[in-house]
Design a protein around this motif. Sequence first.
Motif, PDB file in Angstrom:
ATOM      1  N   ALA A  80       0.869  -1.189  -0.015  1.00 33.96           N
ATOM      2  CA  ALA A  80      -0.184  -0.123   0.123  1.00 33.96           C
ATOM      3  C   ALA A  80       1.059   1.446   0.067  1.00 33.96           C
ATOM      4  N   ARG A  81       1.792   1.088   0.731  1.00 28.26           N
ATOM      5  CA  ARG A  81       2.943   2.205   0.800  1.00 28.26           C
ATOM      6  C   ARG A  81       3.533   2.464  -0.505  1.00 28.26           C
ATOM      7  N   GLU A  82       4.028   1.371  -1.102  1.00 27.07           N
ATOM      8  CA  GLU A  82       4.677   1.503  -2.350  1.00 27.07           C
ATOM      9  C   GLU A  82       3.886   1.956  -3.587  1.00 27.07           C
ATOM     10  N   MET A  83       2.678   1.939  -3.432  1.00 23.29           N
ATOM     11  CA  MET A  83       1.593   2.105  -4.733  1.00 23.29           C
ATOM     12  C   MET A  83       0.711   3.167  -4.158  1.00 23.29           C
ATOM     13  N   ALA A  84       1.192   4.027  -3.253  1.00 27.19           N
ATOM     14  CA  ALA A  84       0.462   5.082  -2.733  1.00 27.19           C
ATOM     15  C   ALA A  84      -0.229   5.818  -3.664  1.00 27.19           C
ATOM     16  N   ASP A  85       0.511   6.503  -4.622  1.00 27.19           N
ATOM     17  CA  ASP A  85       0.423   7.403  -5.687  1.00 27.19           C
ATOM     18  C   ASP A  85      -0.647   7.033  -6.414  1.00 27.19           C
ATOM     19  N   ARG A  86      -0.539   5.665  -7.021  1.00 26.54           N
ATOM     20  CA  ARG A  86      -1.326   5.044  -7.777  1.00 26.54           C
ATOM     21  C   ARG A  86      -2.845   4.760  -7.186  1.00 26.54           C
ATOM     22  N   LEU A  87      -2.761   4.673  -5.986  1.00 23.06           N
ATOM     23  CA  LEU A  87      -3.941   4.489  -5.261  1.00 23.06           C
ATOM     24  C   LEU A  87      -4.737   5.716  -5.250  1.00 23.06           C
ATOM     25  N   ARG A  88      -4.152   6.730  -5.175  1.00 22.94           N
ATOM     26  CA  ARG A  88      -4.795   7.942  -5.239  1.00 22.94           C
ATOM     27  C   ARG A  88      -5.241   8.207  -6.713  1.00 22.94           C
ATOM     28  N   SER A  89      -4.926   7.944  -7.595  1.00 27.92           N
ATOM     29  CA  SER A  89      -5.038   8.419  -8.864  1.00 27.92           C
ATOM     30  C   SER A  89      -5.968   7.139  -9.780  1.00 27.92           C
ATOM     31  N   GLU A  90      -5.114   6.205 -10.485  1.00 26.52           N
ATOM     32  CA  GLU A  90      -5.790   5.498 -11.449  1.00 26.52           C
ATOM     33  C   GLU A  90      -6.654   4.297 -10.529  1.00 26.52           C
ATOM     34  N   LEU A  91      -6.113   3.999  -9.185  1.00 26.75           N
ATOM     35  CA  LEU A  91      -6.909   3.006  -8.655  1.00 26.75           C
ATOM     36  C   LEU A  91      -7.842   3.593  -7.405  1.00 26.75           C
ATOM     37  N   ALA A  92      -7.915   4.830  -7.697  1.00 27.46           N
ATOM     38  CA  ALA A  92      -8.833   5.391  -6.662  1.00 27.46           C
ATOM     39  C   ALA A  92     -10.271   4.696  -6.708  1.00 27.46           C
ATOM     40  N   GLY A  93     -11.036   4.398  -5.495  1.00 26.78           N
ATOM     41  CA  GLY A  93     -12.394   3.981  -5.565  1.00 26.78           C
ATOM     42  C   GLY A  93     -12.884   2.553  -6.268  1.00 26.78           C
ATOM     43  N   LEU A  94     -11.932   1.554  -5.661  1.00 28.68           N
ATOM     44  CA  LEU A  94     -12.140   0.273  -5.955  1.00 28.68           C
ATOM     45  C   LEU A  94     -12.926  -0.330  -5.148  1.00 28.68           C
ATOM     46  N   ASP A  95     -13.825  -1.299  -5.811  1.00 26.36           N
ATOM     47  CA  ASP A  95     -15.041  -1.686  -5.193  1.00 26.36           C
ATOM     48  C   ASP A  95     -14.696  -2.979  -4.559  1.00 26.36           C
ATOM     49  N   LEU A  96     -13.763  -3.811  -4.700  1.00 26.36           N
ATOM     50  CA  LEU A  96     -13.806  -5.158  -4.164  1.00 26.36           C
ATOM     51  C   LEU A  96     -12.224  -5.567  -4.395  1.00 26.36           C
ATOM     52  N   VAL A  97     -11.729  -6.407  -3.132  1.00 27.61           N
ATOM     53  CA  VAL A  97     -10.455  -6.833  -3.277  1.00 27.61           C
ATOM     54  C   VAL A  97     -10.609  -8.305  -3.181  1.00 27.61           C
ATOM     55  N   VAL A  98     -10.123  -9.269  -4.252  1.00 28.89           N
ATOM     56  CA  VAL A  98     -10.062 -10.568  -4.184  1.00 28.89           C
ATOM     57  C   VAL A  98      -8.693 -11.421  -4.087  1.00 28.89           C
ATOM     58  N   TRP A  99      -8.581 -12.588  -3.848  1.00 27.58           N
ATOM     59  CA  TRP A  99      -7.367 -13.090  -4.173  1.00 27.58           C
ATOM     60  C   TRP A  99      -7.171 -14.414  -4.885  1.00 27.58           C
ATOM     61  N   VAL A 100      -6.391 -14.826  -5.612  1.00 26.63           N
ATOM     62  CA  VAL A 100      -6.224 -16.037  -6.244  1.00 26.63           C
ATOM     63  C   VAL A 100      -6.345 -17.262  -5.349  1.00 26.63           C
ATOM     64  N   PRO A 101      -7.401 -18.151  -5.553  1.00 27.12           N
ATOM     65  CA  PRO A 101      -7.603 -19.375  -4.661  1.00 27.12           C
ATOM     66  C   PRO A 101      -6.643 -20.617  -4.762  1.00 27.12           C
ATOM     67  N   LEU A 102      -6.487 -21.245  -3.766  1.00 30.31           N
ATOM     68  CA  LEU A 102      -5.760 -22.549  -3.676  1.00 30.31           C
ATOM     69  C   LEU A 102      -6.849 -23.590  -3.824  1.00 30.31           C
ATOM     70  N   ARG A 125     -15.349  -2.668  -9.896  1.00 28.84           N
ATOM     71  CA  ARG A 125     -13.628  -2.417 -10.214  1.00 28.84           C
ATOM     72  C   ARG A 125     -13.119  -3.375  -9.159  1.00 28.84           C
ATOM     73  N   ILE A 126     -12.148  -4.345  -9.637  1.00 30.12           N
ATOM     74  CA  ILE A 126     -11.581  -5.321  -8.712  1.00 30.12           C
ATOM     75  C   ILE A 126     -10.106  -5.191  -8.535  1.00 30.12           C
ATOM     76  N   LEU A 127      -9.593  -5.628  -7.483  1.00 32.75           N
ATOM     77  CA  LEU A 127      -8.246  -5.837  -7.180  1.00 32.75           C
ATOM     78  C   LEU A 127      -8.106  -7.102  -6.905  1.00 32.75           C
ATOM     79  N   LEU A 128      -7.225  -7.912  -7.977  1.00 31.90           N
ATOM     80  CA  LEU A 128      -6.951  -9.370  -7.785  1.00 31.90           C
ATOM     81  C   LEU A 128      -5.473  -9.505  -7.104  1.00 31.90           C
ATOM     82  N   VAL A 129      -5.377 -10.391  -5.936  1.00 30.56           N
ATOM     83  CA  VAL A 129      -4.141 -10.262  -5.166  1.00 30.56           C
ATOM     84  C   VAL A 129      -3.619 -11.545  -5.315  1.00 30.56           C
ATOM     85  N   ASP A 130      -2.415 -11.791  -5.722  1.00 29.06           N
ATOM     86  CA  ASP A 130      -1.508 -13.069  -5.403  1.00 29.06           C
ATOM     87  C   ASP A 130      -0.059 -12.605  -4.688  1.00 29.06           C
TER      88      ASP A 130
END
Length: 259
Positions: free
Chosen positions: A117-139, A208-213
């Motif tokens: 979150a710290r590393e991409m703080a700038d992007r989170l304020r601009s192009e990634l602002a207002g994400l609706d949902l965070v999901v992860w890659v399932p095992l 608008r989804i953030l997909l985490v691995d």
Amino acid sequence: MTVTDLLFEKLLPILLPLSCLACDRLIDGGRHSLGLCVRCRGRLMPLGADRCAGCGRPLRGFDLPASFRCGSCRRRPRAYDRLIALWAFRPPLDAVIYGLKFQRLESLGLHLAREMAREMADRLRSELAGLDLVVWVPLHWRRHLGRGYNQAERIARPLARELGAPCRRVLVRARATPAQTGLVRARRAANLHGAIRTRRGDWIAGRRILLVDDVTTTGATLDAAATALRAAGAAEITAIAAARTPGIGEPSARKTVIW
Ligand SMILES: [Zn+2]
Ligand SMILES: [Zn+2]
């Protein structure tokens, strides 16, 4: 401070080893980020901006727009809109990922989420602002059972808290897949075809989804997960991984050890 906050802020960090995961030096108690000593923490290698937005492959010698894709990704576009990989998968980060995956050091997920979150703080304020949902890659459930948790979920949940977005289990593994290591991109895609499905389409459609691995190489697993999300009507998908290993044929690919 809520009980959950207390748990994450005060108790979980204590569960990390007292010596640095990468160099074994004793860590000063107050500075426990990522289970690394201050010196190793300073050796994390952020991935530069000149990278393909599809697979993360380094692109040299150009001043490229952030959405630029390499030839391979233009020929076969990914189901996600962009890939963000934060650091190179090499010492000392490989020791952190190993700890998260195989040494039951679950709290490293929280540390990684904060650093991301710290590393991409700038992007989170601009192009990634207002994400609706965070999901992860399932095992697959069998691997989940063996490990006791999903390392990608351990990053996704605290990352969602950092972003103020909901985090939900909408992706499931429909079948187990053989290890991807050593396979070229086309084989990886075939290996994964139909392996990831969605549940609760009402949480996905139009979002608008953030997909985490935790780690990505060619982006094939993230692509398979994004394909399922796209089929369920996701409006925008940003794939994110803490670390990226070099793909076959890239510089230093042969030196990287993946488990
Ligand atoms: Zn160290
Ligand atoms: Zn590419």
